[in-house]
Design an enzyme around this catalytic site. Structure first.
Site, PDB file in Angstrom:
ATOM      1  N   GLY A  19      11.511   3.498 -22.576  1.00 57.62           N
ATOM      2  CA  GLY A  19      10.861   4.674 -22.040  1.00 57.62           C
ATOM      3  C   GLY A  19      10.212   4.397 -20.695  1.00 57.62           C
ATOM      4  O   GLY A  19      10.716   3.622 -19.878  1.00 57.62           O
ATOM      5  N   SER A  20       9.060   4.981 -20.492  1.00 57.64           N
ATOM      6  CA  SER A  20       8.420   4.927 -19.170  1.00 57.64           C
ATOM      7  C   SER A  20       7.906   3.548 -18.797  1.00 57.64           C
ATOM      8  O   SER A  20       7.594   3.315 -17.618  1.00 57.64           O
ATOM      9  CB  SER A  20       7.269   5.933 -19.112  1.00 57.64           C
ATOM     10  OG  SER A  20       7.771   7.255 -19.141  1.00 57.64           O
ATOM     11  N   THR A  21       7.805   2.611 -19.746  1.00 57.33           N
ATOM     12  CA  THR A  21       7.394   1.259 -19.361  1.00 57.33           C
ATOM     13  C   THR A  21       8.422   0.616 -18.446  1.00 57.33           C
ATOM     14  O   THR A  21       8.085  -0.267 -17.648  1.00 57.33           O
ATOM     15  CB  THR A  21       7.167   0.368 -20.594  1.00 57.33           C
ATOM     16  OG1 THR A  21       8.374   0.271 -21.355  1.00 57.33           O
ATOM     17  CG2 THR A  21       6.054   0.920 -21.471  1.00 57.33           C
TER      18      THR A  21
ATOM     19  N   SER B  70       3.438   9.188 -14.902  1.00 59.09           N
ATOM     20  CA  SER B  70       4.780   8.960 -15.457  1.00 59.09           C
ATOM     21  C   SER B  70       5.741  10.110 -15.170  1.00 59.09           C
ATOM     22  O   SER B  70       6.351  10.687 -16.076  1.00 59.09           O
ATOM     23  CB  SER B  70       4.679   8.728 -16.967  1.00 59.09           C
ATOM     24  OG  SER B  70       5.656   7.820 -17.400  1.00 59.09           O
TER      25      SER B  70
END
Length: 489
Positions: free
Chosen positions: A215-217, A273
């Site tokens: 995901g956004s990591t 994000s």
């Protein structure tokens, strides 16, 4: 008469030579097949005739050996078995060994030639030295904080010391007690069957053997690629990023959950994000630039050992621009282990350098003498130091002004990136909550810990699952445990 005696002597010599040749044939040629024959239990009996060496955490053994008085005399025991199972694995008289019990079996069982102080004498007497010990890099307080933080939820935590690559915590839940598998009785068989049929897969090490959409990591990787490539030069300058963003070559519109993402600066996009900004940046960087950066961090590496093998994290390089855009926000085919995402956070904390993570500090003889030591680890510069400095600034902003406020620690500089990864058909599966972070005590020259947390909480309401709300508090607890431990002052 003399002739008969001579003939008898020659016959005896021939018999002796035949016996020696036959014995040599059995020992040299046939010996290996006899020793590995399942019907030959001598090697198995010998294996369990002496206590196994210990696996140590924080200077204390988390394993032991129980004298059963039976033919297979010593069974393996574990202290806080579920807590350390992802590290120790199990040593079973029926089912073999896994994880450190497997990769360090030579030392632990006493069969490693390096353990022999007088190898010739032990060859003559056919004895083996006492099993040696394996000293791990784990911080017991960090391990406990991660385990307690995950609680009954499904998830994993990996924590690394950025300056060295030492693994400080490696936790996977739900877990199991390896002692259940140590023996050879019907209760061991029943435990094996139960654990393997459990749909929660308690024996799966999710920290190193399970990959998830990050995901956004993963936007940390995309930001590093964009900054290194010069696609972004000013963290506060507006970007050419429409909202929604039409994926190249398609009619699909990519949207955001956050507000203010249209043409947002990298700083704002990172804090909140914005999918559209990072998808557009990845397309501007291109497949080759994104591939080089992702692989620099460790993606697509099939040879990582810590010392047991780690499932490769993947960044698909056979993609079109639309697929590249989705891959670069941690979706499509991008998959990562928690250990890999801890490496991403550690690289940012360490000035852009990736150090190969490791779990064994040294191995020793039972007497305490060192057999082997970890030594210096390979270093790879994955991004420019200036880029790493900018990313530290961005990650710190996520904690002070963005989605990572729950990772904040008073009196400590903390950087983080949170994420909520969708998965399943039509994104119908329970989302994975992510948080990757690092922490630096005031006065220290560099961050002391980097952490990755992934949580899947099927009991929570779907709308309540988020990286900032679910995973960040666990990351904070692990970082606090490391920074407040005696080893770090």
């Amino acid at each position: 008469m003399t002739r008969h005696i001579r003939h008898a002597a020659v016959f005896c010599v021939l018999l002796l030579v035949t016996l020696l040749v036959h014995t040599a044939w059995l020992q040299v040629v046939q010996g290996p097949s006899y020793s590995t024959n399942p019907a030959n239990r001598r090697s198995v009996i010998a294996r369990y005739q002496q206590p196994r060496g210990e696996i140590l955490v924080g200077g204390r053994p988390v394993t032991g050996s129980l004298d059963t008085g039976e033919q297979l005399r010593y069974e393996r025991t574990y202290t806080d078995g579920p807590l350390y199972a992802p590290v120790t694995g199990f040593a079973s008289q029926l089912y073999g060994t896994t994880f450190l019990e497997h990769t360090e079996d030579g030392v632990l069982s006493g069969t490693d030639p390096m353990l022999s102080v007088f190898p010739l004498w032990q060859d003559l007497t056919r004895t083996r030295p006492p099993g040696g010990n394996v000293v791990t890099t784990l911080d017991p307080a960090a391990q406990r904080a991660a385990f307690d933080g995950l609680g009954p939820r499904t998830g994993a935590v990996a924590a690394i010391e950025p300056a060295t690559g030492r693994i400080l915590a490696l936790v996977s839940t739900p877990s199991y007690d390896p002692s259940e598998l140590s023996g050879n009785g019907p209760e061991t068989v029943a435990a094996w069957k139960r654990l393997n049929q459990d749909p929660e897969q308690p024996m799966l090490n999710r920290a190193v053997r399970q990959t998830y959409p990050p995901g956004s990591t993963f936007k940390v990787v995309t930001a590093a690629a964009a900054l290194d490539a010069g696609v972004v030069k000013d963290l506060d300058a507006r970007t050419d990023s429409p909202d929604p963003y039409r994926l190249p070559g398609t009619t699909t519109q990519l949207a955001n959950e956050a507000d203010g993402c249209e043409n947002a600066s990298l700083r704002h996009a990172f804090q909140w994000s914005c999918n559209t900004v990072f998808a557009k940046l990845a397309v501007d960087v291109g497949v080759e630039g994104m591939r080089a950066t992702a692989e620099g961090f460790g993606f697509n590496d099939e040879g990582l050992r810590i010392p047991f093998w780690v499932s490769p994290s993947t960044f698909d390089t056979q993609v079109d621009q639309a697929q590249l855009a989705l891959s670069s926000i941690g979706q499509y085919n991008t998959r990562a282990t928690p250990l890999q995402m801890a490496m991403v956070a550690a690289a940012v904390a360490a000035g852009g350098q990736v150090r190969t993570p490791y779990l064994v500090e040294r191995t020793t003889r039972r007497s305490g003498g060192t057999v082997s030591a970890a030594g210096s680890r390979p270093v790879r510069q994955v991004m420019r130091p200036a880029t790493a400095a900018r990313l530290r600034e961005l990650m710190a902003g996520v904690v002070t002004d963005g989605t990572g406020r729950n990772a904040a620690i008073p009196g400590v500089t903390v950087g983080a990136k949170t994420g909520t990864a969708q998965h399943g058909p039509g994104n119908s599966g329970t989302p994975y909550a992510w948080c990757i972070s690092w922490a630096q005590k005031h006065g220290d020259l560099e961050p002391g810990v980097a952490v990755a947390v992934v949580v899947k909480d099927s009991s929570a309401r779907r709308g309540d699952i988020s990286g900032g709300g679910t995973a960040a508090p666990i990351a904070r607890a692990v970082m606090e445990a490391v920074l407040h431990s005696p080893a770090t002052g």
